[in-house]
Design an enzyme around this catalytic site. Structure first.
Site, short mmCIF file in Angstrom:
data_model
loop_
_atom_site.label_atom_id
_atom_site.label_comp_id
_atom_site.label_asym_id
_atom_site.label_seq_id
_atom_site.Cartn_x
_atom_site.Cartn_y
_atom_site.Cartn_z
N HIS A 2 0.86 -1.20 -0.07
CA HIS A 2 -0.09 0.03 0.14
C HIS A 2 0.87 1.35 -0.06
CE1 HIS A 2 -3.38 2.60 1.22
NE2 HIS A 2 -2.47 3.26 1.93
N GLU A 3 1.84 1.33 0.84
CA GLU A 3 2.66 2.53 1.00
C GLU A 3 3.74 2.44 -0.31
OE1 GLU A 3 2.32 4.85 2.97
OE2 GLU A 3 0.96 3.68 4.26
N HIS A 27 1.77 4.83 -2.77
CA HIS A 27 2.11 6.05 -2.62
C HIS A 27 3.64 6.63 -3.00
CE1 HIS A 27 -1.65 6.71 -0.31
NE2 HIS A 27 -1.30 5.90 0.55
#
Length: 167
Positions: free
Chosen positions: A20-21, A24
């Protein structure tokens, strides 16, 4: 086998946080935003390594993660009040808007104090000669892409896992 199942779920949870990170991070780097940290977990750092300008690491409490982008919060302009985000859930109201940097008043709540501390830390993370690489200076569509890249990565993980289960 029960403990093995718990370990597998925990590892899967940490991997999903990391991916998920990574969503980003990848778009922040693509759009040339200065990223100071990529961390999985919260609390004290267990392990970290710096590569380029970014510190990659694992923290003690694996219940989330974050990337630290320069300029995540817009700083105050000289002589002006701190600029507030239009989507700021914990925006400081009324006279408390005059509290710029770490100047706090008795009427600010704990959440407003935390938000102001985050704004101050974000402002301090931007080197004076590197201000042009701040998140808040990007066009709105690039900021949206960076913010949606994490949830999109979760969707990709779900599709891949369902494909594996169904096949």
């Amino acid at each position: 086998l029960y403990i093995l199942g718990i370990v597998i779920v925990a590892i899967g949870f940490v991997v999903s946080i990391g991916l998920h990170e990574l969503g980003h991070l990848s778009f922040a780097k693509l759009f040339k935003v200065r990223v100071g940290q990529y961390m999985i977990g919260f609390g004290p750092t267990l392990f970290s390594r710096t590569k380029g300008e970014t510190e990659y690491g694992i923290k003690a409490i694996p219940l989330g993660g974050y990337i630290s982008m320069a300029g995540m919060y817009p700083p105050a302009r000289p002589g002006e009040k701190a600029r507030m985000s239009g989507t700021d859930t914990f925006a400081v109201q009324g006279d408390d808007r005059d509290t710029v940097k770490s100047g706090r008043t008795a009427s600010t709540g704990i959440m407003q104090t935390l938000v102001q501390d985050a704004r101050t830390a974000s402002e301090e993370a931007v080197p004076l000669d590197d201000d042009k690489r701040s998140f808040y200076l990007l066009p709105i569509w690039k900021r949206i892409v960076i913010m949606l890249a994490g949830p999109f990565m979760n969707l990709v993980i779900a599709v891949v896992l369902f494909a594996v289960v169904l096949c």
